[in-house]
Design a protein around this motif. Sequence first.
Motif, short mmCIF file in Angstrom:
data_model
loop_
_atom_site.label_atom_id
_atom_site.label_comp_id
_atom_site.label_asym_id
_atom_site.label_seq_id
_atom_site.Cartn_x
_atom_site.Cartn_y
_atom_site.Cartn_z
N GLY A 7 -6.70 -9.26 0.53
CA GLY A 7 -8.16 -9.22 0.47
C GLY A 7 -8.69 -9.83 -0.81
O GLY A 7 -7.93 -10.39 -1.61
N GLN A 8 -9.98 -9.70 -0.99
CA GLN A 8 -10.66 -10.29 -2.14
C GLN A 8 -10.09 -9.76 -3.46
O GLN A 8 -9.68 -8.60 -3.56
N GLY A 9 -10.06 -10.63 -4.47
CA GLY A 9 -9.60 -10.23 -5.79
C GLY A 9 -10.74 -10.14 -6.77
O GLY A 9 -11.92 -10.32 -6.43
N ASP A 10 -10.40 -9.85 -8.03
CA ASP A 10 -11.36 -9.74 -9.13
C ASP A 10 -12.39 -8.65 -8.85
O ASP A 10 -12.20 -7.81 -7.98
N GLY A 11 -13.50 -8.66 -9.60
CA GLY A 11 -14.46 -7.58 -9.48
C GLY A 11 -13.92 -6.31 -10.12
O GLY A 11 -12.95 -6.32 -10.89
N VAL A 21 -8.09 -4.40 -2.80
CA VAL A 21 -6.90 -4.10 -2.01
C VAL A 21 -6.28 -2.77 -2.44
O VAL A 21 -5.93 -1.93 -1.61
N ASP A 22 -6.15 -2.55 -3.76
CA ASP A 22 -5.52 -1.29 -4.18
C ASP A 22 -6.43 -0.10 -3.93
O ASP A 22 -5.95 1.03 -3.79
N THR A 34 -1.89 2.51 -7.54
CA THR A 34 -1.06 1.34 -7.78
C THR A 34 -1.91 0.09 -7.74
O THR A 34 -3.11 0.14 -7.46
N VAL A 35 -1.29 -1.05 -8.02
CA VAL A 35 -1.98 -2.34 -7.92
C VAL A 35 -0.91 -3.42 -7.77
O VAL A 35 0.18 -3.31 -8.34
N ASP A 36 -1.18 -4.43 -6.96
CA ASP A 36 -0.25 -5.55 -6.86
C ASP A 36 -0.32 -6.37 -8.14
O ASP A 36 -1.38 -6.53 -8.75
N ALA A 37 0.82 -6.93 -8.52
CA ALA A 37 0.88 -7.70 -9.76
C ALA A 37 -0.02 -8.93 -9.73
O ALA A 37 -0.47 -9.39 -10.78
N GLY A 79 -4.57 5.02 14.38
CA GLY A 79 -3.77 4.96 15.59
C GLY A 79 -2.36 4.48 15.34
O GLY A 79 -1.73 3.85 16.20
N LEU A 80 -1.83 4.81 14.16
CA LEU A 80 -0.49 4.39 13.76
C LEU A 80 0.33 5.61 13.34
O LEU A 80 -0.23 6.65 13.00
N PRO A 81 1.65 5.51 13.32
CA PRO A 81 2.47 6.67 12.94
C PRO A 81 2.41 6.95 11.45
O PRO A 81 2.41 6.01 10.63
N ALA A 82 2.36 8.22 11.08
CA ALA A 82 2.44 8.60 9.67
C ALA A 82 3.76 8.11 9.11
O ALA A 82 4.79 8.10 9.78
N GLY A 83 3.73 7.71 7.84
CA GLY A 83 4.93 7.21 7.20
C GLY A 83 5.17 5.73 7.38
O GLY A 83 6.11 5.18 6.79
N LEU A 84 4.36 5.05 8.20
CA LEU A 84 4.51 3.60 8.38
C LEU A 84 4.40 2.91 7.02
O LEU A 84 3.49 3.19 6.24
N PRO A 85 5.31 1.98 6.68
CA PRO A 85 5.21 1.29 5.39
C PRO A 85 3.92 0.46 5.28
O PRO A 85 3.52 -0.22 6.23
N VAL A 86 3.29 0.55 4.12
CA VAL A 86 2.07 -0.20 3.84
C VAL A 86 2.33 -1.15 2.67
O VAL A 86 2.76 -0.72 1.60
N GLY A 87 2.07 -2.44 2.89
CA GLY A 87 2.18 -3.44 1.84
C GLY A 87 0.87 -3.59 1.12
O GLY A 87 -0.19 -3.69 1.74
N ALA A 88 0.91 -3.66 -0.22
CA ALA A 88 -0.31 -3.60 -1.03
C ALA A 88 -0.67 -4.93 -1.67
O ALA A 88 -1.07 -4.98 -2.82
N GLY A 89 -0.53 -6.02 -0.95
CA GLY A 89 -0.89 -7.31 -1.52
C GLY A 89 0.17 -8.34 -1.18
O GLY A 89 1.06 -8.07 -0.38
N PRO A 90 0.08 -9.52 -1.78
CA PRO A 90 -0.83 -9.99 -2.82
C PRO A 90 -2.25 -10.20 -2.32
O PRO A 90 -2.50 -10.15 -1.12
N PHE A 91 -3.19 -10.41 -3.28
CA PHE A 91 -4.58 -10.60 -2.86
C PHE A 91 -4.76 -11.96 -2.19
O PHE A 91 -3.81 -12.72 -2.05
N ASP A 92 -5.96 -12.26 -1.73
CA ASP A 92 -6.13 -13.31 -0.73
C ASP A 92 -5.71 -14.71 -1.17
O ASP A 92 -5.13 -15.47 -0.38
#
Length: 482
Positions: A79-83, A159-160, A171-174, A227-240
Amino acid sequence: MIIGVDVGTSVTKAQLVTRDGRTGPAHEARSTVYTLPGNRVEQDLDEVVGTVHAVVRAAAADAAALAPDEPVEALALTGQGDGLWLRDADGRAVGRALSWMDGRAAPVLDRWSADGTARAVYERTGAGLFPGSAGPLLAHLAEHEPERLERADVAGYCVDAIVQRLTGERTVDASDASVPFLDVVTRAYDEQALELCGLGAWRKLLADPAPRGALFPLLPGPAAELGLPAGLPVGAGPFDIPACGLGSGLSEPGQGHLIIGTTLACQVLSEDPAPAGGDEAAGMVLATPYADRYLKVMPAMIGTAGLDWLLKLLNVRIEELDALLAQSPYGAGGVTALPFLSTSGERAPFVDARARGRLDGLSPLTGRADLVRALCESVAYSARHCLETLGVAGDVTACGGGARSGEWGRIFAGVLGRDLYVRDDAVGIRGAARAAWEALGVPARAEGPPPRVIRADDEAIAHYERGYAGYLRTLEAARANW
């Protein structure tokens, strides 16, 4: 399969991506961008989270039809970065988010430019500061609304902020953290850069960057909403911006990439983490998921937003763009333009909050097609200026709404003097999915179908070589007068 989500400035999109590169239908939901007096541009975190819920639910419902025998392996966000997206310890917004388009911190940047702070930070981290980046925005709030910072637990990005609401992780993506305080080699914050900006006391608000390959489990409550299973892995980036580079297949140093979107983001993959802008102290150097690979980026504020403004002024629909460009010859009948049509000025390949656009060479013979072509040519000249500053030495790929125009694509190819490889399908989402699959250790064909190739025409290359030289002369003269 992976559900990829791209949280744009005004539109959130989600789409399924299979390991063999197929994609499901794209689902979209709009969020509000509040443009307010004082060059303030803000968004509501709760509304943005709501758009994520809506599009992910829709994409999850497509899974059975697209690949009934494949499970959903992860949720991948970009998603969008900065701000500046301030939150409390529970991930709730502390006031509206300050957009990357926000201009309220321009006076801070003026001071930092005058006293050498901006240059000193740039030399340490490779981050060219601009009004909508986290450093000036934090300094503005520290000066004018310190109580807001006191109420916050984290000062992060879009995103974070979504990741915290879905997983509870602070957390935050590098890639996001790279601008403006990260040492991209060590992937740790440069404490001296914070002190230079007078922000050492607020270091506690910066989340430490996630390790390479980190994925976070989806919490039960958000899982039920999605509508997804608990524990599903979530990726946190990179930004757009880096996600689009990865999704376009950037893999070799020297390769370049253009995002012809609301803004014009130009990037080159590099093994060298040194700052990209030279004397201008512009651009940014981003950490990537890969050791010893960096993205040098010039995220120009120009792009399709300026074209949208001109088309609206001329009462022309975007569907008419190609036909209109075809009506005007190389050089737009003598009309030239400077494309700096953002209220917050420009940030690449130079930084000037006072940068403004112009049209020259008008006569009674000038038509709408000439005005539009002149603006489109000037955006392409800016792209060349950015890519040459970054040191492009390989193929150039492109994506974004502007890249869908065949005629504008031919202008870009002519100005750049090389063929342009265009990827049309879910590029940022594919980049986020690629990062998530690699974190899972799963081989996948993330970049999708082969790119569409726009060939550079010899006559266009010769004409635009002269036009580019004229553009640089006009720009240099204009900068003295802004």
